[in-house]
Design an enzyme around this catalytic site. Structure first.
Site, PDB file in Angstrom:
ATOM      1  N   LYS A 210       2.739  -9.323  11.790  1.00  0.00           N
ATOM      2  CA  LYS A 210       3.089  -8.297  12.682  1.00  0.00           C
ATOM      3  C   LYS A 210       1.833  -7.262  13.004  1.00  0.00           C
ATOM      4  CE  LYS A 210       3.575  -3.928  10.422  1.00  0.00           C
ATOM      5  NZ  LYS A 210       3.265  -2.829  10.558  1.00  0.00           N
ATOM      6  N   ASN A 211       0.926  -7.077  12.341  1.00  0.00           N
ATOM      7  CA  ASN A 211      -0.305  -6.241  12.359  1.00  0.00           C
ATOM      8  C   ASN A 211      -1.214  -6.962  13.582  1.00  0.00           C
ATOM      9  OD1 ASN A 211       0.518  -4.086  10.963  1.00  0.00           O
ATOM     10  ND2 ASN A 211      -0.614  -4.664   9.149  1.00  0.00           N
TER      11      ASN A 211
ATOM     12  N   CYS B   1       3.587   4.604   9.373  1.00  0.00           N
ATOM     13  CA  CYS B   1       4.008   5.124   8.081  1.00  0.00           C
ATOM     14  C   CYS B   1       3.410   6.452   7.573  1.00  0.00           C
ATOM     15  CB  CYS B   1       3.665   4.111   7.166  1.00  0.00           C
ATOM     16  SG  CYS B   1       5.084   2.684   6.953  1.00  0.00           S
TER      17      CYS B   1
ATOM     18  N   ARG C 295      -4.740   9.171   7.520  1.00  0.00           N
ATOM     19  CA  ARG C 295      -5.098   8.052   8.621  1.00  0.00           C
ATOM     20  C   ARG C 295      -5.624   8.581   9.770  1.00  0.00           C
ATOM     21  NH1 ARG C 295      -0.107   3.932   8.394  1.00  0.00           N
ATOM     22  NH2 ARG C 295      -1.675   2.565   8.704  1.00  0.00           N
TER      23      ARG C 295
ATOM     24  N   ASP D 217      -1.338  -2.953   1.234  1.00  0.00           N
ATOM     25  CA  ASP D 217      -0.141  -3.317   1.575  1.00  0.00           C
ATOM     26  C   ASP D 217       0.687  -4.145   0.934  1.00  0.00           C
ATOM     27  OD1 ASP D 217      -0.562  -1.814   3.853  1.00  0.00           O
ATOM     28  OD2 ASP D 217      -0.433  -3.557   5.415  1.00  0.00           O
TER      29      ASP D 217
ATOM     30  N   ARG E  17      10.675  -2.253  10.247  1.00  0.00           N
ATOM     31  CA  ARG E  17       9.603  -2.193  11.042  1.00  0.00           C
ATOM     32  C   ARG E  17       8.855  -3.285  10.782  1.00  0.00           C
ATOM     33  NH1 ARG E  17       6.261   2.562   9.811  1.00  0.00           N
ATOM     34  NH2 ARG E  17       4.750   1.260  10.892  1.00  0.00           N
TER      35      ARG E  17
HETATM   36  C1  UD1 Z   1      -4.091  -1.242   8.954  1.00  0.00           C
HETATM   37  C2  UD1 Z   1      -2.368  -1.683   8.953  1.00  0.00           C
HETATM   38  C3  UD1 Z   1      -1.984  -1.114   7.629  1.00  0.00           C
HETATM   39  C4  UD1 Z   1      -3.223  -1.554   6.261  1.00  0.00           C
HETATM   40  C5  UD1 Z   1      -4.512  -1.071   6.685  1.00  0.00           C
HETATM   41  C6  UD1 Z   1      -5.380  -1.266   5.591  1.00  0.00           C
HETATM   42  C7  UD1 Z   1      -2.062  -1.994  11.231  1.00  0.00           C
HETATM   43  C8  UD1 Z   1      -1.086  -1.549  12.377  1.00  0.00           C
HETATM   44  N1  UD1 Z   1      -1.859  -1.589  10.140  1.00  0.00           N
HETATM   45  O1  UD1 Z   1      -3.909   0.108   9.096  1.00  0.00           O
HETATM   46  O2  UD1 Z   1      -0.899  -1.954   7.523  1.00  0.00           O
HETATM   47  O3  UD1 Z   1      -2.353  -0.736   5.461  1.00  0.00           O
HETATM   48  O4  UD1 Z   1      -4.925  -1.622   7.712  1.00  0.00           O
HETATM   49  O5  UD1 Z   1      -5.328  -2.773   5.559  1.00  0.00           O
HETATM   50  O6  UD1 Z   1      -2.566  -3.243  11.232  1.00  0.00           O
HETATM   51  N2  UD1 Z   1      -9.936   5.430   8.175  1.00  0.00           N
HETATM   52  C9  UD1 Z   1     -10.748   6.406   8.583  1.00  0.00           C
HETATM   53  N3  UD1 Z   1     -11.216   6.703   9.880  1.00  0.00           N
HETATM   54  C10 UD1 Z   1     -10.497   5.841  10.910  1.00  0.00           C
HETATM   55  C11 UD1 Z   1      -9.936   4.944  10.411  1.00  0.00           C
HETATM   56  C12 UD1 Z   1      -9.562   4.703   9.241  1.00  0.00           C
HETATM   57  O7  UD1 Z   1     -11.386   7.289   7.648  1.00  0.00           O
HETATM   58  O8  UD1 Z   1     -10.896   6.264  12.098  1.00  0.00           O
HETATM   59  C13 UD1 Z   1      -9.627   5.387   6.863  1.00  0.00           C
HETATM   60  C14 UD1 Z   1      -8.282   5.454   6.594  1.00  0.00           C
HETATM   61  O9  UD1 Z   1      -7.901   6.526   6.233  1.00  0.00           O
HETATM   62  C15 UD1 Z   1      -8.082   4.542   5.357  1.00  0.00           C
HETATM   63  C16 UD1 Z   1      -9.169   3.365   5.479  1.00  0.00           C
HETATM   64  O10 UD1 Z   1      -9.976   3.910   6.633  1.00  0.00           O
HETATM   65  O11 UD1 Z   1      -8.307   5.146   4.186  1.00  0.00           O
HETATM   66  C17 UD1 Z   1      -8.466   2.298   6.258  1.00  0.00           C
HETATM   67  O12 UD1 Z   1      -7.759   2.349   7.127  1.00  0.00           O
HETATM   68  P1  UD1 Z   1      -7.508   1.194   8.369  1.00  0.00           P
HETATM   69  O13 UD1 Z   1      -8.347  -0.164   8.004  1.00  0.00           O
HETATM   70  O14 UD1 Z   1      -8.131   1.839   9.567  1.00  0.00           O
HETATM   71  O15 UD1 Z   1      -5.970   1.313   8.454  1.00  0.00           O
HETATM   72  P2  UD1 Z   1      -4.945   1.065   9.566  1.00  0.00           P
HETATM   73  O16 UD1 Z   1      -5.681   0.166  10.776  1.00  0.00           O
HETATM   74  O17 UD1 Z   1      -4.600   2.274   9.973  1.00  0.00           O
END
Ligand code: UD1
Length: 432
Positions: A22-23, A118, A123, A307, A399
């Site tokens: 999915k991701n 979610c 985030r 996850d 989802r």
């Molecule tokens: C993606 C996945 C999600 C998974 C996560 C971590 C998708 C759609 N979702 O989420 O299922 O749980 O990776 O493997 O692919 N952060 C910041 N600033 C930013 C971006 C992230 O501080 O601009 C922090 C987040 O709050 C979190 C960490 O970085 O603590 C990791 O987040 P991130 O890898 O970006 O997760 P997602 O891409 O949202």
């Protein structure tokens, strides 16, 4: 409302086929509109997040043709520069933030509604924005909840990520594939779906090297072209079935997987007493007795994935001894613990740590999914429990899991989607 009814106690056994990731699909479908030529994408999972992004790109002008349940042909040539991307579908899913990188990279201009997804913590998207700005874009957050990014010219840049972020890594990759010169992303995320999106972009003519390592180098190309591409298997769906097999003391062969992507999960399962048999694209999990305790901390890939944190907590809740689960990626990811306690689990949460004192068995209960992965984990708990459980708010599970109850039933689980008391009575009568 639709919910699952489960009669627990059956050991899962048999074979299950894993869907596309999915991701990865969310990133790839957003990237698919970056060329004006047609792309054909296979192994797309049929889950509600993916249906939402397909609708979202269709509503902004992409031509989306369904070839079969898992294959789509997409042509993004009709998407006009500067049009705002805001519809119910875009706001539903977190992955729609990939449209910022895709449209900025293609048109040097993107205006996209802020993502949903979610509820597992704050985030933020500051790292995405930092990357776009480093490429020369002006980025502003305008009401109501829109990100606007524009640039005269995007120029390659050297970007050091403050946190390892899957979303920001993929988004910056997309924004920079057609920038002038070279972009280097340091401290990049290494998740399999980062590599899959990079491979997809390369198959469209991009020049991305190093995806899957800490440093990704992107040399800007003038244009991207059409391609045929097949998405990798879903690492988290596979992991969920691995842990469900272990929690029910079952014997399940998980097919269409890349065992390398599952190493952190296989290692934990072996450590607590499961047998794991690997072949090229299959993995068999056998658990014949009560498993042992362990400690686990979620980390970016190749560490243990956040996850899979609820799923391992459910399993350790039934193991012999005390385990400690530490969540280091997202705050607010232990909301399912209250539900597990209703089933008889002994879990205490202190900050980002859950201390789990394993019990011999769970007892069926009425449960509510707080988010996608925790919802699937609660189903696993219900399958392992004694008696009947109901799992509500299953729209979260839908989802990200294709045909979840059907796949579980084929492994011998007693689970059905029901809506009414009458359907519940029929189920209970049938399964006894
Ligand atoms: C993606 C996945 C999600 C998974 C996560 C971590 C998708 C759609 N979702 O989420 O299922 O749980 O990776 O493997 O692919 N952060 C910041 N600033 C930013 C971006 C992230 O501080 O601009 C922090 C987040 O709050 C979190 C960490 O970085 O603590 C990791 O987040 P991130 O890898 O970006 O997760 P997602 O891409 O949202």
């Amino acid at each position: 409302m639709d919910h699952y009814i489960v009669k627990g106690g059956n050991s899962l056994s048999g074979e299950v086929e894993i869907a596309g990731a999915k991701n990865a699909a969310l990133g790839i479908l957003a990237a698919s509109v970056m060329t004006n030529e047609t792309v054909t994408i296979e192994n797309i999972p049929d889950v509600s997040d993916i249906r939402a992004i397909l609708k979202a790109i269709q509503m902004i002008g992409a031509h989306v043709e369904k070839v079969d349940r898992h294959c789509y042909r997409i042509n993004g040539s009709m998407i006009s520069r500067g049009s705002a991307v805001d519809n119910d579908y875009v706001r539903k899913i977190r992955g729609s933030y990939y449209l910022i990188g895709a449209l900025l990279g293609k048109h040097r201009c993107a205006s996209v509604a802020l993502p949903g997804g979610c509820n597992i913590g704050l985030r933020p998207i500051d790292q995405h924005i930092k990357g776009f700005r480093a490429l020369g874009a002006d980025v502003s957050l305008v009401s109501p909840g829109m990100v606007v990014a524009e640039a005269e010219v995007l120029r390659g840049s050297h970007i050091y990520m403050d946190v390892v972020s899957v979303g920001a890594t993929i988004n910056i990759m997309m924004a920079s594939v057609m920038a002038v010169g070279q972009t280097i992303i340091e401290n990049a995320a290494k998740e399999p779906h980062v590599v899959d999106v990079a491979n997809f972009l390369n198959s469209m003519g991009a020049n991305i090297k190093g995806a899957g390592t800490d440093t990704i180098r992107i040399r800007g190309v003038e244009r991207l072209h059409g391609t045929n591409y097949s998405i990798i298997p879903d690492q988290i769906e596979a992991g969920t079935f691995m842990f469900a097999a272990a929690a029910t003391r079952g014997d399940v062969t998980i097919r269409n997987v890349i065992p390398k992507h599952l190493e952190s999960l296989s290692a934990k399962l072996k450590e607590i007493g499961c047998q794991i048999h690997e072949s090229d694209d299959e993995l068999r999990v056998v658990a014949t007795r009560r498993l042992g305790a362990t400690n686990v901390k979620t980390l970016p890939y190749p560490g243990f994935p956040t996850d899979m944190q609820p799923q391992i907590a459910v399993l350790l809740g039934l193991s012999r001894g005390v385990s400690i689960v530490t969540e280091s990626i997202f705050e607010n990811r232990f909301k399912y613990v209250d539900e597990l306690i209703k089933m008889g689990a002994h879990v205490t949460v202190e900050g980002n740590t859950a201390i789990i004192d394993g019990v011999e068995k769970y007892t069926g209960a009425r449960l509510s999914s707080p988010d996608l992965r925790a919802g699937a984990a609660l189903v696993t708990a219900a399958l392992a429990a004694e008696g009947f459980s109901e799992v509500h708010e299953i729209h979260y599970i839908e989802r990200g899991y294709e045909d979840f109850p059907e796949k579980l039933r084929r492994l011998g689980a007693e689970i059905e989607i029901i809506e009414t008391e009458e359907e519940k009575r029929k189920f209970m009568f049938r399964v006894g």
